[in-house]
Design a protein around this motif. Structure first.
Motif, mmCIF file in Angstrom:
data_model
loop_
_atom_site.group_PDB
_atom_site.id
_atom_site.type_symbol
_atom_site.label_atom_id
_atom_site.label_comp_id
_atom_site.label_asym_id
_atom_site.label_seq_id
_atom_site.Cartn_x
_atom_site.Cartn_y
_atom_site.Cartn_z
ATOM 1 N N ALA A 281 -0.998 -8.977 15.633
ATOM 2 C CA ALA A 281 -1.665 -9.351 16.882
ATOM 3 C C ALA A 281 -2.356 -10.706 16.745
ATOM 4 O O ALA A 281 -2.577 -11.402 17.736
ATOM 5 C CB ALA A 281 -2.675 -8.273 17.275
ATOM 6 N N ARG A 282 -2.687 -11.092 15.517
ATOM 7 C CA ARG A 282 -3.326 -12.385 15.247
ATOM 8 C C ARG A 282 -2.288 -13.486 14.971
ATOM 9 O O ARG A 282 -2.635 -14.596 14.612
ATOM 10 C CB ARG A 282 -4.250 -12.281 14.027
ATOM 11 N N GLY A 283 -1.015 -13.146 15.065
ATOM 12 C CA GLY A 283 0.031 -14.150 14.924
ATOM 13 C C GLY A 283 0.638 -14.302 13.544
ATOM 14 O O GLY A 283 1.465 -15.183 13.322
ATOM 15 N N TYR A 284 0.258 -13.446 12.610
ATOM 16 C CA TYR A 284 0.828 -13.529 11.260
ATOM 17 C C TYR A 284 2.181 -12.824 11.215
ATOM 18 O O TYR A 284 2.408 -11.849 11.917
ATOM 19 C CB TYR A 284 -0.104 -12.874 10.238
ATOM 20 N N GLN A 285 3.053 -13.333 10.348
ATOM 21 C CA GLN A 285 4.307 -12.642 10.056
ATOM 22 C C GLN A 285 3.983 -11.635 8.957
ATOM 23 O O GLN A 285 3.356 -12.003 7.965
ATOM 24 C CB GLN A 285 5.352 -13.610 9.520
ATOM 25 N N ILE A 286 4.442 -10.393 9.100
ATOM 26 C CA ILE A 286 4.094 -9.355 8.149
ATOM 27 C C ILE A 286 5.333 -8.726 7.527
ATOM 28 O O ILE A 286 6.291 -8.388 8.229
ATOM 29 C CB ILE A 286 3.264 -8.226 8.833
ATOM 30 N N ILE A 287 5.281 -8.563 6.223
ATOM 31 C CA ILE A 287 6.290 -7.819 5.469
ATOM 32 C C ILE A 287 5.504 -6.737 4.735
ATOM 33 O O ILE A 287 4.352 -6.971 4.354
ATOM 34 C CB ILE A 287 7.010 -8.728 4.450
ATOM 35 N N THR A 288 6.125 -5.578 4.513
ATOM 36 C CA THR A 288 5.409 -4.513 3.823
ATOM 37 C C THR A 288 6.202 -3.953 2.647
ATOM 38 O O THR A 288 7.436 -4.046 2.616
ATOM 39 C CB THR A 288 5.071 -3.350 4.790
ATOM 40 N N ALA A 289 5.459 -3.385 1.719
ATOM 41 C CA ALA A 289 6.046 -2.707 0.564
ATOM 42 C C ALA A 289 5.132 -1.542 0.212
ATOM 43 O O ALA A 289 3.940 -1.568 0.530
ATOM 44 C CB ALA A 289 6.156 -3.673 -0.619
ATOM 45 N N THR A 290 5.690 -0.542 -0.439
ATOM 46 C CA THR A 290 4.886 0.623 -0.803
ATOM 47 C C THR A 290 4.688 0.751 -2.310
ATOM 48 O O THR A 290 3.977 1.638 -2.761
ATOM 49 C CB THR A 290 5.518 1.927 -0.268
ATOM 50 N N MET A 291 5.315 -0.146 -3.083
ATOM 51 C CA MET A 291 5.183 -0.093 -4.543
ATOM 52 C C MET A 291 5.077 -1.502 -5.129
ATOM 53 O O MET A 291 5.587 -2.459 -4.546
ATOM 54 C CB MET A 291 6.393 0.616 -5.155
ATOM 55 N N GLY A 292 4.435 -1.581 -6.288
ATOM 56 C CA GLY A 292 4.234 -2.862 -6.952
ATOM 57 C C GLY A 292 5.516 -3.608 -7.271
ATOM 58 O O GLY A 292 5.624 -4.808 -7.016
ATOM 59 N N GLN A 293 6.497 -2.917 -7.840
ATOM 60 C CA GLN A 293 7.747 -3.590 -8.208
ATOM 61 C C GLN A 293 8.461 -4.125 -6.973
ATOM 62 O O GLN A 293 9.021 -5.217 -7.003
ATOM 63 C CB GLN A 293 8.664 -2.643 -8.999
ATOM 64 N N GLU A 294 8.422 -3.374 -5.898
ATOM 65 C CA GLU A 294 9.023 -3.809 -4.641
ATOM 66 C C GLU A 294 8.347 -5.103 -4.164
ATOM 67 O O GLU A 294 9.010 -6.040 -3.713
ATOM 68 C CB GLU A 294 8.854 -2.693 -3.608
ATOM 69 N N ALA A 295 7.026 -5.166 -4.302
ATOM 70 C CA ALA A 295 6.278 -6.364 -3.900
ATOM 71 C C ALA A 295 6.695 -7.569 -4.733
ATOM 72 O O ALA A 295 6.911 -8.661 -4.200
ATOM 73 C CB ALA A 295 4.778 -6.117 -4.051
ATOM 74 N N ILE A 296 6.814 -7.379 -6.044
ATOM 75 C CA ILE A 296 7.229 -8.471 -6.939
ATOM 76 C C ILE A 296 8.607 -8.980 -6.543
ATOM 77 O O ILE A 296 8.841 -10.189 -6.455
ATOM 78 C CB ILE A 296 7.190 -7.990 -8.409
ATOM 79 N N ASP A 297 9.536 -8.051 -6.278
ATOM 80 C CA ASP A 297 10.892 -8.443 -5.879
ATOM 81 C C ASP A 297 10.880 -9.217 -4.568
ATOM 82 O O ASP A 297 11.572 -10.228 -4.427
ATOM 83 C CB ASP A 297 11.788 -7.208 -5.760
ATOM 84 N N LEU A 298 10.091 -8.749 -3.602
ATOM 85 C CA LEU A 298 9.995 -9.454 -2.316
ATOM 86 C C LEU A 298 9.432 -10.858 -2.504
ATOM 87 O O LEU A 298 9.929 -11.819 -1.908
ATOM 88 C CB LEU A 298 9.128 -8.658 -1.329
ATOM 89 N N ASP B 252 0.867 -1.179 0.000
ATOM 90 C CA ASP B 252 0.000 0.000 0.000
ATOM 91 C C ASP B 252 0.902 1.226 0.000
ATOM 92 O O ASP B 252 1.931 1.234 0.676
ATOM 93 C CB ASP B 252 -0.887 -0.005 1.254
ATOM 94 N N ASP B 253 0.518 2.253 -0.739
ATOM 95 C CA ASP B 253 1.337 3.469 -0.782
ATOM 96 C C ASP B 253 1.039 4.405 0.389
ATOM 97 O O ASP B 253 1.725 5.399 0.574
ATOM 98 C CB ASP B 253 1.166 4.204 -2.116
ATOM 99 N N ASP B 254 0.034 4.069 1.209
ATOM 100 C CA ASP B 254 -0.320 4.900 2.360
ATOM 101 C C ASP B 254 0.183 4.227 3.642
ATOM 102 O O ASP B 254 -0.336 3.175 4.039
ATOM 103 C CB ASP B 254 -1.839 5.086 2.423
ATOM 104 N N PRO B 255 1.183 4.826 4.295
ATOM 105 C CA PRO B 255 1.756 4.212 5.498
ATOM 106 C C PRO B 255 0.734 3.991 6.622
ATOM 107 O O PRO B 255 0.883 3.080 7.419
ATOM 108 C CB PRO B 255 2.840 5.198 5.950
ATOM 109 N N ARG B 256 -0.322 4.797 6.670
ATOM 110 C CA ARG B 256 -1.351 4.617 7.715
ATOM 111 C C ARG B 256 -2.095 3.302 7.516
ATOM 112 O O ARG B 256 -2.404 2.602 8.470
ATOM 113 C CB ARG B 256 -2.334 5.788 7.709
ATOM 114 N N ASN B 257 -2.381 2.979 6.250
ATOM 115 C CA ASN B 257 -3.054 1.698 5.957
ATOM 116 C C ASN B 257 -2.160 0.525 6.328
ATOM 117 O O ASN B 257 -2.606 -0.451 6.918
ATOM 118 C CB ASN B 257 -3.434 1.613 4.480
ATOM 119 N N ILE B 258 -0.879 0.627 5.961
ATOM 120 C CA ILE B 258 0.076 -0.432 6.292
ATOM 121 C C ILE B 258 0.158 -0.596 7.808
ATOM 122 O O ILE B 258 0.092 -1.702 8.329
ATOM 123 C CB ILE B 258 1.472 -0.129 5.705
#
Length: 120
Positions: free
Chosen positions: A24-41, A9-15
């Motif tokens: 809090a529900r036990g998931y591991q979370i990684i974040t990205a702010t752009m599509g290409q960054e997500a693809i690379d991750l 998401d490009d909005d840090p508040r949403n992330i």
């Protein structure tokens, strides 16, 4: 171990809000702010099982990002949940046609999101 989720998401508040809630529900979370960054991750981390992607982002939007993910053999099986403020029935169809496995509207209904994450 719960699923590893990538939030894009490009909005840090949403992330921030999603990350806090899902961690809090036990998931591991990684974040990205752009599509290409997500693809690379995704290409570099086989443990990511679910992608929560905002549809309206600058540079590469969620539709374009999903198209590339679905055309890339090493990451095409990733569960993709489109997250968007666009709430018309045709928006849902557009997201699913672009390659989303599911679709959640903003503001996010947490129960609906958790069901979508666990469904796949």
């Amino acid at each position: 171990m719960k699923k590893k989720i990538l939030i894009v998401d490009d909005d840090p508040r949403n992330i921030f809000a999603l990350k806090l809630t899902l961690k809090a529900r036990g998931y591991q979370i990684i974040t990205a702010t752009m599509g290409q960054e997500a693809i690379d991750l995704l290409k570099n981390d086989e443990e990511i099982k679910v992608l929560l992607i905002d549809m309206m982002m600058p540079d590469m939007d969620g539709y374009e990002t999903m198209k590339i993910i679905r055309e890339t053999s090493s990451i095409k099986e990733t569960t993709v949940i489109a997250v968007t403020a666009q709430a018309m029935p045709e928006d849902r169809e557009k997201c699913l046609e672009a390659g989303a496995d599911d679709y959640i509207t903003k503001p996010i209904d947490l129960d609906q999101l958790l069901i979508a994450i666990e469904k796949f």
